[in-house]
Structures are given as structure tokens and as C-alpha cells.
Design an enzyme around this catalytic site. Structure first.
Site, mmCIF file in Angstrom:
data_model
loop_
_atom_site.group_PDB
_atom_site.id
_atom_site.type_symbol
_atom_site.label_atom_id
_atom_site.label_comp_id
_atom_site.label_asym_id
_atom_site.label_seq_id
_atom_site.Cartn_x
_atom_site.Cartn_y
_atom_site.Cartn_z
ATOM 1 N N LYS A 17 5.349 93.107 40.115
ATOM 2 C CA LYS A 17 4.055 93.704 40.439
ATOM 3 C C LYS A 17 3.682 94.807 39.464
ATOM 4 C CE LYS A 17 3.422 92.477 45.256
ATOM 5 N NZ LYS A 17 3.350 92.934 46.650
ATOM 6 N N LYS B 251 -1.077 77.181 44.110
ATOM 7 C CA LYS B 251 -0.840 77.471 45.524
ATOM 8 C C LYS B 251 -2.151 77.522 46.303
ATOM 9 C CE LYS B 251 2.127 80.640 47.811
ATOM 10 N NZ LYS B 251 2.909 81.859 47.834
ATOM 11 N N LYS C 233 -6.283 82.196 49.487
ATOM 12 C CA LYS C 233 -7.532 82.715 50.052
ATOM 13 C C LYS C 233 -8.499 83.116 48.952
ATOM 14 C CE LYS C 233 -5.724 87.388 50.241
ATOM 15 N NZ LYS C 233 -6.462 88.498 49.708
#
Ligand code: TRP
Length: 353
Positions: free
Chosen positions: A129, A215, A218
């Protein structure tokens, strides 16, 4: 057994979320219920401690990266509605959000004296990250795993269902618990239980309906790429009908899906929804073209998801019920957290009334 797990709140929940963490939680809840019933039937239930599940929205973790406050609030409520719609029963499991249980943040600080910089620096999620810009990250992103350790140690969790990617954070929680017990508690009365991760075997990775190599997400701009938990039967059937495929019929063995990501994805989804292996699905549907397989998949999806969508759509805008669920869960969680939090303060020599 005491099962504890958390999930970061996100909006726009979809099939991938359901077949990932959420369904697994529902299974754990049902298994614990089953175990309690068996235990009661054996008699002596009064003496034995019951198996319990605590599930929470990790809203405190969500502020470790840039976020929009109004969206976090909406996502926390939406995720609560989704969990209940999918089968988490707030009467049988303790369901709450971290922000209503200050003990999480408190214990995190107490554990920060024990966690080592080097341990945190080795976390792959931190490295991924932060990327090249470590100096620019929040302190919270770095100490994220300490909060996660507090989340489970606070309740003396014995088992923590998580995805493979969270295994390292659980090992860290064990290291923290072990060092704290060594440094500050006597051997015969440790402050913390060492939690065991439970990684569900063969958790399905659900991919986009438009691209079998990405994947299901959203944030994909195409609505056709995902099945939302709020979709009705017509929408589900339409999306499955339009899902990307190739012209070949289904193979009768799994190896035949190599190099066919869209076909693999649809078969994987079918298998996950039916509770079957990919091999079993191909045993039944091998040789079929998508003209036949897609309607079968669509119907199965509607059968599983339509009742969830109905409950989800009822609950997601019912602010009063959602607040009531979270308030009740948080009050139980605070009660359950209190003894361990006190023990941690005491062990450290912190003076409290
Ligand atoms: N970090 C977890 C994730 O991203 C979410 C989480 C927060 C969690 N606290 C937890 C999971 C405690 C298990 C136990 O998926």
C-alpha cells in the site's frame, strides 16, 4: 471457541464480497450455533462456556487511507445491512462497528508499546500500500496491524476467519500477544489468548463478467461487470446473459478451462453458489454451450441472491433499524471487552480507579 473477525466497510456490495468473506462468516456463525446445540444436548451447558461469534465493521481501519467522511458513514451502514441480509443474525452474533467501542483504540495504544517497528516494517500489506512513498503515508497505515491485533486480543479470540492476505497480520497479533504476556504477565495468568487464523479452503476468487482476468470490483465503471447484492432477478439474468464468453462449449474436465478465463469464472461462480467443486460442475455441464449453461447459472444465482437482495433493499435505507443493531452490538462488545482491557492496563502498571 470465540470467533472474531472484521471487514472494512465499502459501498456497492457485489457477488464477489458475498462469496468472499461474508458467506464464510455466516457459515462460522451457523457452525458455532450447531456446536452450542450439541453441547446443550449433552447436558452441562451451564458449566461450559458457549461458543460465540463477534463480527465488526472496521471503520477505524478505514481512516488509515484518504477517505470521504460521508462515504465512510454510508458504507458502514450499507455493509451492516448487507451482513444482516446475507445471514449474520445480530441476535446470535455480536455485530458492531469499531468506532462505537473505544476499547479498540485504547488497546491499540497499549499494544503499541509492545509492537516493534521492525515487525510492522515487514508487513507485505504495508509495503504494497505504501509503495515507494513511505514517508507520505499516515502513521495509521503503518500501525494498522496493531489495531487489528487489538481487535482480536480484546475479546480473547481463539479463531479468526480471514483471507489468505491477512494471515501475516494474524501472525503479528500472536507475536504481540506473546511478547506482552512474556513481558507483563505471569505464566499462569496470561493477559491475552493467542488467536488462530482460519483461512477458508478454496475461497472463490470472483472475476469481472466482462473480463475474466480482472477481479469483480465495485469500482469497475461497467455495471455489467458485476452482480450487485441489490440487483433484482431480471438484472441478474440480463447480466449473466450478456457476460463475456468464448465460442467453445464447456470442457468436461478442469484442465480444459486453462486459457479460458471467462469460462473459468462462470464455472467457478456456479460451483461456489451450488457448493460444488469445479470438477462436479463440469461433470454435469461439460459439453454444454453457453446458450444452455448461462440460463442455468442465472437461475442458480437468482435462487441464492434474490432473497438476499430483498432483505438488503429493505434494510439499507432503514436507518433506525441499522442504528439499533449497531448500538446493541456495541454495547455487548464493550461489556465483553472490559475485563481484558482492564487486565492490560493493570499489567502495564497504569493507575486507574
Ligand atoms: N484487515 C482486515 C482486512 O482488510 C480487516 C480487519 C480489521 C480484520 N480488523 C480485523 C480481520 C480483525 C480479522 C480480524 O480484511
Amino acid at each position: 471457541m470465540r470467533v472474531v473477525s472484521g471487514i472494512q466497510p465499502t459501498g456497492n456490495l457485489h457477488l464477489g464480497n458475498y462469496l468472499g468473506a461474508i458467506r464464510n462468516w455466516v457459515r462460522m456463525q451457523d457452525e458455532m450455533e450447531e456446536a452450542n446445540r450439541a453441547q446443550a444436548a449433552e447436558g452441562g451447558s451451564a458449566a461450559k462456556k458457549l461458543n460465540e461469534c463477534l463480527f465488526f465493521l472496521a471503520d477505524l481501519h478505514a481512516i488509515s487511507q484518504p477517505h470521504v467522511p460521508a462515504e465512510l458513514k454510508a458504507a458502514t451502514l450499507e455493509m451492516t445491512a448487507a451482513l444482516v441480509a446475507c445471514g449474520i443474525d445480530p441476535r446470535r452474533s455480536v455485530l458492531f462497528n469499531q468506532a462505537q467501542v473505544p476499547a479498540h483504540a485504547e488497546l491499540q495504544w497499549l499494544l503499541s508499546g509492545t509492537a516493534r517497528m521492525g515487525w510492522l516494517g515487514r508487513m507485505t500489506q504495508w509495503k504494497d500500500k505504501a509503495g515507494k512513498n513511505r514517508e507520505g503515508q499516515s502513521v495509521a497505515l503503518f500501525s494498522y496491524p496493531v489495531l487489528q491485533a487489538a481487535d482480536v486480543l480484546l475479546y480473547q479470540a481463539t479463531h479468526v476467519p480471514v483471507g489468505e492476505d491477512q494471515k501475516q497480520h494474524l501472525e503479528l497479533a500472536r507475536d504481540i500477544a506473546q511478547k506482552f504476556n512474556n513481558d507483563f504477565a505471569s505464566e499462569d495468568s496470561p493477559v491475552f489468548t493467542l488467536p488462530e487464523p482460519i483461512i477458508p479452503p478454496g475461497a472463490a476468487r470472483i472475476m469481472s463478467l466482462r473480463d475474466g482476468t480482472a477481479k469483480m470490483s465495485k469500482s469497475d465503471p461497467s455495471e455489467m461487470s458485476r452482480i450487485n447484492l441489490s440487483d433484482d432477478a431480471d438484472e441478474i439474468m440480463r447480466k449473466v446473459r450478456k457476460a463475456k464468453t468464448d465460442p467453445e462449449p464447456l470442457p468436461s474436465e478442469a484442465a480444459g478451462l486453462d486459457g479460458r478465463p471467462e469460462a473459468l469464472n462462470l464455472v467457478t461462480i456456479y460451483a461456489a453458489l451450488a457448493g460444488q467443486s469445479v470438477e462436479a460442475v463440469l461433470g454435469e455441464h461439460g459439453g454444454q454451450g453457453f446458450g444452455a449453461f448461462k440460463p442455468a447459472l442465472g437461475e442458480l444465482m437468482v435462487e441464492v441472491l434474490a432473497p438476499i437482495a430483498t432483505r438488503f433493499n429493505e434494510l439499507r435505507h432503514d436507518r433506525e433499524s441499522l442504528d439499533a443493531i449497531l448500538v446493541r452490538g456495541a454495547s455487548k462488545a464493550r461489556e465483553w471487552a472490559a475485563p481484558t482491557l482492564s487486565a492490560a492496563y493493570n499489567a502495564l502498571g497504569l493507575v486507574r480507579p
